[in-house]
Write a protein that holds these residues in place. Structure first.
Motif, PDB file in Angstrom:
ATOM      1  N   ARG A   1     -12.106  52.637 115.835  1.00  0.00           N
ATOM      2  CA  ARG A   1     -12.910  53.809 116.216  1.00  0.00           C
ATOM      3  C   ARG A   1     -13.325  54.609 114.983  1.00  0.00           C
ATOM      4  O   ARG A   1     -14.460  55.074 114.876  1.00  0.00           O
ATOM      5  N   GLY A   2     -12.370  54.800 114.058  1.00  0.00           N
ATOM      6  CA  GLY A   2     -12.697  55.531 112.842  1.00  0.00           C
ATOM      7  C   GLY A   2     -13.745  54.816 112.006  1.00  0.00           C
ATOM      8  O   GLY A   2     -14.660  55.437 111.468  1.00  0.00           O
ATOM      9  N   VAL A   3     -13.605  53.496 111.897  1.00  0.00           N
ATOM     10  CA  VAL A   3     -14.589  52.713 111.151  1.00  0.00           C
ATOM     11  C   VAL A   3     -15.956  52.813 111.819  1.00  0.00           C
ATOM     12  O   VAL A   3     -16.987  52.978 111.159  1.00  0.00           O
ATOM     13  N   ALA A   4     -15.960  52.722 113.153  1.00  0.00           N
ATOM     14  CA  ALA A   4     -17.227  52.810 113.893  1.00  0.00           C
ATOM     15  C   ALA A   4     -17.889  54.162 113.676  1.00  0.00           C
ATOM     16  O   ALA A   4     -19.117  54.247 113.505  1.00  0.00           O
ATOM     17  N   ARG A   5     -17.102  55.232 113.683  1.00  0.00           N
ATOM     18  CA  ARG A   5     -17.673  56.573 113.441  1.00  0.00           C
ATOM     19  C   ARG A   5     -18.337  56.636 112.071  1.00  0.00           C
ATOM     20  O   ARG A   5     -19.419  57.181 111.918  1.00  0.00           O
ATOM     21  N   ASP A   6     -17.656  56.071 111.072  1.00  0.00           N
ATOM     22  CA  ASP A   6     -18.212  56.101 109.718  1.00  0.00           C
ATOM     23  C   ASP A   6     -19.502  55.302 109.632  1.00  0.00           C
ATOM     24  O   ASP A   6     -20.400  55.627 108.841  1.00  0.00           O
TER      25      ASP A   6
ATOM     26  N   THR B   1     -16.593  49.623 104.691  1.00  0.00           N
ATOM     27  CA  THR B   1     -16.285  50.920 105.306  1.00  0.00           C
ATOM     28  C   THR B   1     -14.800  51.035 105.598  1.00  0.00           C
ATOM     29  O   THR B   1     -14.187  52.102 105.385  1.00  0.00           O
ATOM     30  N   ALA B   2     -14.196  49.951 106.055  1.00  0.00           N
ATOM     31  CA  ALA B   2     -12.760  49.960 106.351  1.00  0.00           C
ATOM     32  C   ALA B   2     -11.948  50.175 105.082  1.00  0.00           C
ATOM     33  O   ALA B   2     -10.934  50.882 105.094  1.00  0.00           O
ATOM     34  N   ARG B   3     -12.369  49.579 103.974  1.00  0.00           N
ATOM     35  CA  ARG B   3     -11.649  49.773 102.712  1.00  0.00           C
ATOM     36  C   ARG B   3     -11.688  51.242 102.290  1.00  0.00           C
ATOM     37  O   ARG B   3     -10.688  51.794 101.818  1.00  0.00           O
ATOM     38  N   THR B   4     -12.834  51.865 102.459  1.00  0.00           N
ATOM     39  CA  THR B   4     -12.951  53.285 102.122  1.00  0.00           C
ATOM     40  C   THR B   4     -12.030  54.117 103.006  1.00  0.00           C
ATOM     41  O   THR B   4     -11.340  55.033 102.529  1.00  0.00           O
ATOM     42  N   ARG B   5     -11.996  53.795 104.274  1.00  0.00           N
ATOM     43  CA  ARG B   5     -11.146  54.548 105.208  1.00  0.00           C
ATOM     44  C   ARG B   5      -9.667  54.289 104.936  1.00  0.00           C
ATOM     45  O   ARG B   5      -8.830  55.182 105.140  1.00  0.00           O
ATOM     46  N   LEU B   6      -9.322  53.093 104.487  1.00  0.00           N
ATOM     47  CA  LEU B   6      -7.924  52.789 104.166  1.00  0.00           C
ATOM     48  C   LEU B   6      -7.370  53.736 103.113  1.00  0.00           C
ATOM     49  O   LEU B   6      -6.190  54.067 103.122  1.00  0.00           O
ATOM     50  N   ALA B   7      -8.225  54.149 102.188  1.00  0.00           N
ATOM     51  CA  ALA B   7      -7.784  55.027 101.110  1.00  0.00           C
ATOM     52  C   ALA B   7      -7.252  56.355 101.634  1.00  0.00           C
ATOM     53  O   ALA B   7      -6.393  56.979 101.009  1.00  0.00           O
ATOM     54  N   THR B   8      -7.741  56.783 102.794  1.00  0.00           N
ATOM     55  CA  THR B   8      -7.287  58.057 103.369  1.00  0.00           C
ATOM     56  C   THR B   8      -6.386  57.867 104.590  1.00  0.00           C
ATOM     57  O   THR B   8      -5.431  58.611 104.785  1.00  0.00           O
ATOM     58  N   ASP B   9      -6.682  56.835 105.397  1.00  0.00           N
ATOM     59  CA  ASP B   9      -5.936  56.647 106.643  1.00  0.00           C
ATOM     60  C   ASP B   9      -4.728  55.731 106.490  1.00  0.00           C
ATOM     61  O   ASP B   9      -3.769  55.839 107.252  1.00  0.00           O
ATOM     62  N   GLY B  10      -4.780  54.814 105.524  1.00  0.00           N
ATOM     63  CA  GLY B  10      -3.675  53.888 105.346  1.00  0.00           C
ATOM     64  C   GLY B  10      -3.389  53.107 106.612  1.00  0.00           C
ATOM     65  O   GLY B  10      -4.279  52.506 107.220  1.00  0.00           O
ATOM     66  N   ALA B  11      -2.126  53.125 107.022  1.00  0.00           N
ATOM     67  CA  ALA B  11      -1.691  52.365 108.193  1.00  0.00           C
ATOM     68  C   ALA B  11      -2.342  52.849 109.479  1.00  0.00           C
ATOM     69  O   ALA B  11      -2.286  52.160 110.509  1.00  0.00           O
ATOM     70  N   ASN B  12      -2.963  54.014 109.461  1.00  0.00           N
ATOM     71  CA  ASN B  12      -3.602  54.545 110.671  1.00  0.00           C
ATOM     72  C   ASN B  12      -5.046  54.072 110.842  1.00  0.00           C
ATOM     73  O   ASN B  12      -5.783  54.632 111.647  1.00  0.00           O
TER      74      ASN B  12
END
Length: 233
Positions: A36-41, A21-32
């Motif tokens: 919390r974002g990972v937990a939401r996903d 999930t974190a890898r997927t979020r990295l694609a859009t959030d990058g350094a951000n």
């Protein structure tokens, strides 16, 4: 299956799900990237993640280690699939495997070789996995040297004494017999390899070089020439 084994299995599966999930979020959030974002996903409360990753930096480190290991495994497998008595083919196979992995995993490559993440300092346990590719390249050069097949051309610019000392320290750490001049050329090939891949992944060659694959292959051959690896038959 015992209760302890079941808990361990569930924990392992959860860790892998968090990282995916974190890898997927990295694609859009990058350094951000944030827990919390990972937990939401994942549809869980952020506090639940702390049982697996106490901080964002711990999660980033896990992702970085996974990335280096995957890249190193791809490069190692590529060399293993190449004839043992053909060092140039081994060199090119390792370099090509790095490029192929980066193209297939641009987000993970960006995490490893993109802009530094503000406030994050990679721990020392990332150093060894990060060195896999350059150690493979150095070993290929050492293999050619041991077989009497390494013929590096003379260069007009001598190796500065402080650089020679740094290279000698690295050679001693690896219990290697490579001359400092050869390791220096391997390092040049290593930095050229990742420089070219980084330029391609981040679009720095767009509008300049159209034949990117041919350009890459040409430059990796030039680096093999510089190291002194025998030409392909």
């Amino acid at each position: 299956m015992s209760a302890g084994s079941l808990r361990a299995r569930v924990r392992t599966e959860m860790i892998e799900e968090i990282k995916a999930t974190a890898r997927t979020r990295l694609a859009t959030d990058g350094a951000n990237l944030s827990l919390r974002g990972v937990a939401r996903d994942l549809g869980i409360v952020a506090s639940a993640l702390y049982r697996y990753f106490p901080s964002r930096d711990d999660l980033l480190t896990a992702l970085i280690l996974d990335g280096y290991r995957a890249l190193g495994a791809a490069a190692t497998a590529a060399r293993a699939a190449t004839p043992t008595n053909n060092e140039r083919a081994q060199w090119l196979s390792v370099c090509t495997a790095v490029r192929d992995w980066a193209i297939a995993n641009p987000t993970e490559y960006g995490l490893l070789y993109g802009s530094p993440i503000p406030g994050y300092d990679a721990p020392k346990d990332t150093v060894a996995p990060a060195a896999t590719v350059v150690l493979l390249l150095a070993d290929i050069a050492g293999q050619a040297a041991a077989a009497g097949r390494l013929t590096p051309a003379a260069l007009p610019t001598p190796l500065p004494a402080p650089v020679r000392a740094d290279l000698r320290a690295l050679i001693d750490q690896q219990s290697s017999d490579l001359p400092e001049e050869v390791l220096d050329r391997v390092f040049l090939g290593w930095t050229q390899l990742f420089g070219l891949v980084t330029f391609e992944i981040f679009g720095r060659l767009d509008g300049t070089i159209e034949a990117v694959a041919d350009y890459f292959h040409h430059h990796m051959n030039l680096m093999a020439d510089l190291v002194g690896l025998p030409a392909a038959d």
